[in-house]
Design an enzyme around this catalytic site. Structure first.
Site, short mmCIF file in Angstrom:
data_model
loop_
_atom_site.label_atom_id
_atom_site.label_comp_id
_atom_site.label_asym_id
_atom_site.label_seq_id
_atom_site.Cartn_x
_atom_site.Cartn_y
_atom_site.Cartn_z
N LYS A 11 39.38 35.01 35.05
CA LYS A 11 40.01 36.33 34.94
C LYS A 11 40.91 36.42 33.71
O LYS A 11 41.57 35.45 33.32
CB LYS A 11 40.81 36.60 36.22
CG LYS A 11 41.36 38.01 36.37
CD LYS A 11 42.05 38.14 37.71
CE LYS A 11 42.63 39.53 37.94
NZ LYS A 11 43.31 39.64 39.25
N SER A 87 42.04 43.53 41.99
CA SER A 87 41.97 43.66 40.54
C SER A 87 40.99 42.69 39.88
O SER A 87 40.68 42.84 38.69
CB SER A 87 43.38 43.43 39.95
OG SER A 87 43.85 42.11 40.23
N SER A 111 43.47 40.84 45.79
CA SER A 111 42.75 41.04 44.53
C SER A 111 41.61 40.07 44.26
O SER A 111 40.85 40.26 43.31
CB SER A 111 43.72 41.00 43.35
OG SER A 111 44.49 42.18 43.30
#
Length: 369
Positions: A11, A87, A111
């Protein structure tokens, strides 16, 4: 980057030396490149993993849809008309699309777990503090955890082994003691999940966590309060932020200290509630989401999105390890799933329980049909 081992996507809020951690935001695109790897990246490389890229994300990890106007919205491979989730949207999409063996994301309020279910893959939020957050953004958080997503429960275990040098595989010698937590979900989804579980696990317990809604609100208060401390100056400086993120940061900056203190009181009480149940059971189980993930069009209404983490966010507050298993439901085979919660520090036991469930329960065998 790395050896010839498992392919991993990381990420964009996790530092990789020589790259910019833009955190999905135009406001951070011009920040200096990282001068060192995040601890979790060094752990991956130490296991021989090959890092193939950085994954897109919801801006500043402060949203649940995965929609990103600056870098583009990752397309949900299996359900392209629906949100990829946030996210850690890019991480979930990369796994679901087969672009990597597993992906690393972060989970402050669901997330990792929410996009995992949106895209039909497995995801785990480890025990809070188990995985070092050194080199992750924002730097300070009392809820955020580095986690893993994978297409199978077995690969999820491999991913945990790769990011955590202290992780030792657990082998179940008997079925875990499981309790289903009373949860409010849309009837059309709840009936499909509950009936399938009752057939597969007739001896499962049925328990209550009456502070779940209170814990959800408390976690949201703390997430917002901490986000305002980390990124509030960007909103004040009129940096190029998405309108939704700017509005949320401005609202977060107004959270009073007494609300934060009340949230901490709820954290302590809810954590005790969960620990007490886990004295009698090995695993607590909830639906992963209270509803089918919305379409991209429907998700433009924030009220449609907020309930998605109703069962996920409370366990960021308590710090317990939590793992989601995907299930496709109904004649349209839409995304849904289950969440397993374990005792703090028993992440390996939780992974073992997930592997056992996918091998023995019909509800998961139907997923592969």
């Amino acid at each position: 980057m790395g050896g010839d081992g498992l392919r991993v996507v990381v990420k964009d809020c996790i530092d990789i030396k020589g790259t910019v951690s833009a955190c999905g935001s135009a406001a951070l695109m011009d920040r200096p490149a990282a001068t060192r790897n995040a601890s979790v990246v060094d752990a991956l490389l130490g296991k021989g993993c090959k890092i193939t890229g950085k994954a897109n994300m919801h801006e500043l990890a402060f949203g649940m849809t995965g929609v990103n106007a600056t870098f583009g919205t990752p397309v949900n491979p299996r359900w392209p008309d629906r949100i990829p989730g946030g996210s850690s949207s890019g991480s979930a999409v990369a796994v679901a699309a087969g672009l990597c063996d597993f992906a690393v994301g972060t989970d402050t309020g669901g997330s990792v777990r929410q996009p995992a279910i949106c895209c039909g893959v497995f995801g785990i939020k480890p025990t809070y503090g188990r995985i070092s957050r050194e080199g992750c953004h924002p730097a300070d958080s009392t809820l955020d955890c580095v986690g893993v997503m994978a297409r199978t429960a077995e690969m999820l275990t491999n991913g945990m082994e790769a990011i955590d040098p202290s992780f030792t595989r657990h082998v179940l010698t008997k079925a875990p003691r499981i309790a289903r937590v009373k949860s409010e979900v849309e009837p059309s989804l709840g009936h499909k999940l509950v009936y399938s579980l009752m057939e597969s696990l007739p001896e499962v317990g049925y328990v209550a966590l009456p502070r779940m809604a209170e814990a959800f609100d408390a976690a949201m208060t703390l997430i917002s309060w901490e986000a305002a401390r980390a990124y509030g100056p960007l909103a004040e400086a009129d940096a190029p932020l998405g309108a939704d993120i700017r509005a949320r940061l401005q609202a977060a900056a107004a959270i009073p200290d007494d609300a934060r203190r009340a949230a901490e009181d709820t954290r302590a009480a809810f954590t005790q509630d969960v620990d007490a149940l886990l004295e009698d059971y090995d695993i607590l189980m909830t639906p992963a989401l209270p509803m089918i993930p919305p379409t991209l069009i429907a998700a433009k209404d924030p009220a449609t999105v907020l309930p998605l983490t109703a069962m996920l966010r409370p366990f960021n507050l308590s710090g317990h390890p939590a793992l989601v298993l995907p299930v496709a439901v109904g004649p349209e085979r839409l995304p849904a799933g289950l969440q397993l919660i374990g005792r703090k520090g028993e992440d390996a036991e939780l992974c073992a329980a997930a592997e056992w469930m996918t091998k023995t329960l019909a509800i998961f065998q139907e997923m592969e049909a």
